[in-house]
Design an enzyme around this catalytic site. Structure first.
Site, mmCIF file in Angstrom:
data_model
loop_
_atom_site.group_PDB
_atom_site.id
_atom_site.type_symbol
_atom_site.label_atom_id
_atom_site.label_comp_id
_atom_site.label_asym_id
_atom_site.label_seq_id
_atom_site.Cartn_x
_atom_site.Cartn_y
_atom_site.Cartn_z
ATOM 1 C CB CYS A 153 -0.956 0.086 1.189
ATOM 2 S SG CYS A 153 -2.127 -1.252 1.246
ATOM 3 N NE ARG A 199 4.644 1.869 0.143
ATOM 4 C CZ ARG A 199 5.562 1.703 1.084
ATOM 5 N NH1 ARG A 199 6.818 1.956 0.827
ATOM 6 N NH2 ARG A 199 5.219 1.298 2.292
ATOM 7 C CD1 TRP A 207 0.371 -6.492 -2.794
ATOM 8 C CD2 TRP A 207 0.014 -6.974 -0.642
ATOM 9 N NE1 TRP A 207 0.747 -7.795 -2.585
ATOM 10 C CE2 TRP A 207 0.545 -8.120 -1.278
ATOM 11 C CE3 TRP A 207 -0.289 -7.049 0.722
ATOM 12 C CZ2 TRP A 207 0.781 -9.316 -0.602
ATOM 13 C CZ3 TRP A 207 -0.052 -8.239 1.396
ATOM 14 C CH2 TRP A 207 0.480 -9.357 0.733
ATOM 15 C CG ASN A 224 1.089 0.958 4.341
ATOM 16 O OD1 ASN A 224 0.805 -0.226 4.196
ATOM 17 N ND2 ASN A 224 2.329 1.385 4.392
ATOM 18 N N GLY A 225 -1.097 -0.544 6.553
ATOM 19 C CA GLY A 225 -0.790 -1.269 7.795
ATOM 20 C C GLY A 225 -1.920 -2.229 8.098
ATOM 21 C CD GLU A 228 18.059 -13.078 -5.588
ATOM 22 O OE1 GLU A 228 17.407 -13.583 -4.668
ATOM 23 O OE2 GLU A 228 17.754 -11.989 -6.105
ATOM 24 C CE LYS A 267 14.834 -11.368 -8.022
ATOM 25 N NZ LYS A 267 15.445 -11.021 -6.810
ATOM 26 C CD GLU A 275 10.992 -11.761 -7.340
ATOM 27 O OE1 GLU A 275 10.258 -11.339 -6.446
ATOM 28 O OE2 GLU A 275 12.217 -11.592 -7.333
ATOM 29 C CG HIS A 298 20.401 -36.498 -1.514
ATOM 30 N ND1 HIS A 298 20.729 -37.727 -1.005
ATOM 31 C CD2 HIS A 298 21.564 -35.827 -1.674
ATOM 32 C CE1 HIS A 298 22.050 -37.786 -0.851
ATOM 33 N NE2 HIS A 298 22.576 -36.649 -1.248
ATOM 34 C CE LYS A 313 11.983 -2.885 -4.314
ATOM 35 N NZ LYS A 313 12.753 -3.990 -4.909
HETATM 36 C C1 F6R Z 1 12.506 -10.537 -4.287
HETATM 37 C C2 F6R Z 1 12.269 -9.473 -3.329
HETATM 38 C C3 F6R Z 1 11.774 -9.849 -1.989
HETATM 39 C C4 F6R Z 1 12.460 -8.987 -0.908
HETATM 40 C C5 F6R Z 1 11.842 -9.268 0.458
HETATM 41 C C6 F6R Z 1 12.564 -8.512 1.559
HETATM 42 O O1 F6R Z 1 12.987 -10.049 -5.494
HETATM 43 O O2 F6R Z 1 12.446 -8.322 -3.617
HETATM 44 O O3 F6R Z 1 11.969 -11.197 -1.729
HETATM 45 O O4 F6R Z 1 13.828 -9.283 -0.910
HETATM 46 O O5 F6R Z 1 10.505 -8.894 0.441
HETATM 47 O O6 F6R Z 1 12.475 -7.132 1.374
HETATM 48 P P1 F6R Z 1 13.465 -6.141 2.077
HETATM 49 O O7 F6R Z 1 14.831 -6.406 1.567
HETATM 50 O O8 F6R Z 1 12.969 -4.786 1.698
HETATM 51 O O9 F6R Z 1 13.381 -6.395 3.551
#
Ligand code: F6R
Length: 615
Positions: free
Chosen positions: A2, A27, A75, A101-102, A488, A492, A495, A511, A610
């Site tokens: 949000c 966001r 969101w 937001n919250g 990672e 990537k 997502e 395994h 985000k």
């Molecule tokens: C993946 C991604 C998320 C963040 C996670 C933690 O590409 O961006 O997995 O890494 O939500 O977010 P932060 O780093 O802001 O605590």
């Protein structure tokens, strides 16, 4: 998670709020809404399921003209994304509106008692109760708006960044914060801005005040800015100058923010290491460590906390700290750590990693660690965010604003900072031979140039992406320092392209995951020439024998993996410990291009946001 933005001042609010919402859309983007108070005193609210663009086409040409307004991009947590659940929410008598937001944890109790007192609540959200509660306090007491918001919030349990506008106070915004971020911008023309982060404010003013937890602000075109705590203590606002530039939050000619951010990595890593590595003196300088050296020197354990990509950076750090600092390390998902009665000792040092500095689980885990007296060090990107303010010391990553929802440059900057930390501690403790330390810091200093060389291969990676873009599954395998990079790479891909992908330590493949391999399965080996290279080559052979479409990320000049793989991407030679900074880059590019080929919304993948400010 949000985004909220608000304006009061001499100009029409609508264009400022809509522009702000577009900047905050990363966001959350399942619905959007806006409220203004018009010159004739009417409170107008427009809201729509979908993106900010859907809201603007819904509003059409009849845009509001009032000079006070606020907007929200959602969101969804409580109630599905639809027009009714979208913010802003109005109170019972249409006098005021709120954006939030919250999460209001006791909303069900408040809602029940409001209903008993005759309130009709339209939405399924937790937020709407705030509008009704504040309006009720105003209607049933002699309190003014500022005090009524404080009084209402004293009944609320949970997290909020809140803005209220009220028809009877048409020149005033009320903003409040607890555990969700809120920044106030002070314009030179007497205008005030409120936003979840600085991105909607930066094009208007660089003077900002970060609201602290349990603070309520009144922003009034006539009486100025006043801040009080919920319990009515007066707070003197501290004005900070924003350091980010407007260009850093724009796409700058790139098709997507994610692509721009991938290509920014030579510069963002340079910014992360700038001023910290001194090649002349052969040393690393990290104030946040030096100021508390006794904590690191006597640490019996380092506990690393983070979520998602930041957790992956923590896994790389585990290898780095154990190799160089020679301190035992545990890496925990912040979201799990909190709920399992963790054993934390006062001589533990906790490192919390977060791009946004707002992730609710990481923030709460820090609080748990601090309660037992552990020293908490933050590795964060967003200056002035909640986590750096909650930690005992820390290091900013200085990667610059990251807008693409999938984290890229924030990750490499985190790894760069964590590498410097491990090397610095190892050096101070006398664990690293002088010659190796000098070579390592010179190599780290040169990493941005090597990342540039990897990026030069983008056209080739685009070609490889075409071969893989129709896949429904993918397997990423790596060992040692490259195991977190396998995780990672898989994250990537899944997502942003919605291809199911798994990351595994290459040897673990036998395994279980090996059963998945058939002729269609892309298998991506991250196999630079490091300590475990020979072992990984054996794993590549095991896959080759069972089909699988093989892509190797290898050191330039590699022969063994190259002879087995269908495709290879070369990275320059560097120390094993620094290779994650290079090997992750082609995986980011590969995911990006595959997602684009599949027509996915790369910067705003479905269901994601985000900054995850709910637990
Ligand atoms: C993946 C991604 C998320 C963040 C996670 C933690 O590409 O961006 O997995 O890494 O939500 O977010 P932060 O780093 O802001 O605590």
């Amino acid at each position: 998670m949000c985004g909220i933005v608000a304006y009061v001042g001499p100009n029409p609010a609508f264009p400022i709020v809509i522009e702000g919402l577009k900047r905050l859309e990363y966001r959350g983007y399942d619905s959007a809404g806006i409220a203004t108070i018009e010159k004739d005193g009417a409170l107008t609210v427009s809201k729509k399921k979908g993106k900010v663009a859907d809201l603007t086409s819904h509003i059409g040409k009849l845009t509001p003209t009032g000079s006070i307004g606020m907007g929200h991009t959602r969101w969804a947590t409580h109630g599905p994304p639809n027009d009714i659940n979208a913010h802003p929410h109005k109170g019972a008598s249409d006098r005021l509106a709120i954006i939030h937001n919250g999460i209001i944890e006791n909303f069900a109790t408040i809602k029940e008692s409001l209903k008993c007192r005759g309130h009709n609540l339209a939405s399924e959200t937790d937020s709407e109760v705030l509008a009704h509660l504040i309006e009720e306090v105003l209607d049933t007491s002699s309190l003014g708006l500022f005090d009524a918001v404080r009084a209402a919030l004293s009944q609320v349990v949970g997290a909020y960044a809140l803005v209220v506008i009220d028809k009877k106070n048409p020149g005033r915004l009320i903003a409040a914060r607890k555990s969700s971020p809120l920044v106030i911008g002070i314009g030179e023309d007497g205008a005030y801005y409120v936003a979840s982060d600085a991105t909607p404010i930066i094009s208007h003013t660089k003077n900002v005040v970060y609201l602290e937890d349990e603070e309520v602000a009144s922003l009034d075109v006539e009486s100025g800015l006043r801040i009080r705590t919920i319990s009515n203590d007066i707070i003197t606002p501290e004005v900070h100058a924003l350091e980010i530039e407007l260009e850093s939050i724009e796409k700058g000619g790139y098709e997507h923010f994610m692509l721009k951010e991938i290509f920014e990595q030579p510069q963002s890593i340079r910014d992360s290491i700038r001023g910290r590595i001194n090649l002349q003196l052969g040393e690393i300088k990290m104030q946040g460590i030096d100021d508390h050296w006794e904590k690191w020197e006597n640490a019996s354990r380092i506990l690393i906390l983070g979520c998602g990509t930041s957790w992956h950076a923590g896994l790389v750090a585990e290898y780095l700290f154990e190799e160089f600092a020679r301190i035992p390390v545990e890496v925990e998902y912040a979201s799990e750590f909190r709920y399992r009665n963790p054993i934390i000792r006062p001589d533990d040092v906790v490192i919390a990693i977060s791009q946004s500095g707002e992730t609710a689980d990481t923030l709460a885990a820090i609080k748990t660690a601090k309660e037992v007296g552990a020293h908490v060090f933050g590795v964060c990107n967003v200056v002035g965010s909640s986590i750096p303010r909650e930690t005992d010391s820390g290091a900013y990553t200085h990667a610059g604003p990251e807008i693409g929802v999938a984290s890229t440059k924030a990750f490499t900057s985190q790894v760069a900072v964590l590498s410097m930390m491990a090397l610095h501690i190892g050096n101070k403790k006398g664990n690293i031979p002088r010659e190796r330390f000098t070579r390592l810091i010179a190599e780290l200093n040169n990493i941005p140039e090597l990342v540039e060389q990897v990026l030069d291969q983008a056209p080739r990676i685009d070609e490889i992406a075409k071969q893989f873009s129709k896949a429904e599954n993918a397997l990423y395998l790596g060992r040692g320092y490259q195991f977190p990079i396998a995780l990672e790479g898989a994250l990537k891909l899944k997502e942003i392209s919605y291809i199911h992908a798994e990351g595994y330590p290459a040897a673990e493949m036998k395994h279980g995951p090996i059963a998945l391999i058939d002729d269609d399965m892309p298998v991506i080996f991250i196999a630079p020439m490091d300590d475990v290279y020979e072992k990984v080559v054996s794993n590549v052979q095991e896959v080759k024998a069972r089909g699988g479409r093989l892509l190797g990320v290898v050191t330039e000049g590699d022969k063994d993996v190259a002879s087995l793989a269908d495709h290879i991407i070369e990275i320059p030679r560097c120390d094993d410990a620094l290779a994650p900074l290079l090997s992750v880059v082609p995986l980011q590019l590969l995911s990006y291009r595959m997602a684009v080929l599949r027509d996915c919304n790369v910067d705003q993948p479905r269901n994601l946001a985000k900054s995850v400010t709910v637990e």
